[in-house]
Scaffold this active site. Sequence first.
Site, PDB file in Angstrom:
ATOM      1  N   TYR A  52       0.824  -1.209   0.000  1.00 27.68           N
ATOM      2  CA  TYR A  52       0.000   0.000   0.000  1.00 27.68           C
ATOM      3  C   TYR A  52       0.860   1.260   0.000  1.00 27.68           C
ATOM      4  CZ  TYR A  52      -3.838  -3.066   1.606  1.00 27.68           C
ATOM      5  OH  TYR A  52      -4.779  -4.052   1.752  1.00 27.68           O
ATOM      6  N   HIS A 110       0.546 -11.595   2.108  1.00 27.29           N
ATOM      7  CA  HIS A 110      -0.519 -10.911   1.381  1.00 27.29           C
ATOM      8  C   HIS A 110      -1.253 -11.844   0.403  1.00 27.29           C
ATOM      9  CE1 HIS A 110      -1.622  -6.517   0.158  1.00 27.29           C
ATOM     10  NE2 HIS A 110      -2.671  -7.295   0.172  1.00 27.29           N
TER      11      HIS A 110
END
Length: 280
Positions: A52, A110
């Site tokens: 991010y 992730h």
Amino acid sequence: MTNQIPEITLHDGIRIPAVGFGTYKLKGQQGVQAINTAITNGYRLLDTAYNYENEATVGEAVRRSSVPREELVITSKLPGRYHHYDDAIVTIQESLLRANLDYYDLYLIHWPNPIQDNYVEAWQALIDAQRFGYIRSIGVCNFLPEHLERLENETGVLPTVNQVELHPRFNQSEQLKWDTNNRIVTESWSPLSRASDLLQDEILQKIAEKHHKTISQIILRWHYQLAAVAIPKSASPVRQKENISIFDFELTDEEMTMINSLTKPDGRLKDQDPAVYEEF
């Protein structure tokens, strides 16, 4: 208080709030302000990721907050390009440096990236990072039962959390059942799906009118009653408060079934099937 968030105990004893705050795309000074406001409004679980590119933003919001660090549960995630053991350890260290934190409360792989097939090696790195004191609790995102079984078979350790795409258009009933049966807490990313689409849904509108709540609140209450930890994101202080004001009413079994009926076999938002999808 209607927005006082209950807690869930993970299988390693760590406690996390039953609703968190997503930080995807919240960056820079505006991002710091939005996250800091979320903390002020009652959120204690903050969800970020290395990919991010806003771990520093989250860390700065935490530093500016009047809430003590130990009362917050901060999550980040390991990207696919760093699944090899040594790379993973350094990346976790880098995550901490970016956020200027001494530890993460929760750190997740992730994506499994099964074609590359290095996720067991990455998991071993998370196990050791927990032992080193970098992380309090370790988990994964987007792992299917076959991936989770392999982690347990090869390391003896199952994740505390599995964060997956979960919303009314894709309710993940089988994955949720598998996680629950194996004492894994399921977290929901994109919990409101395409909000603009669902806001037009007649079933959700009727349920919302009955309870004098917004459709978003109905959906988030549905997650809560599924025992899935939703992580909605909003920079709006009003919406932030609304999203955690879901603990003063209850959906009936019939209403839960009605919402579950909205699911579709092809309900994924971006066709990101963990059996084949790779993210680096």
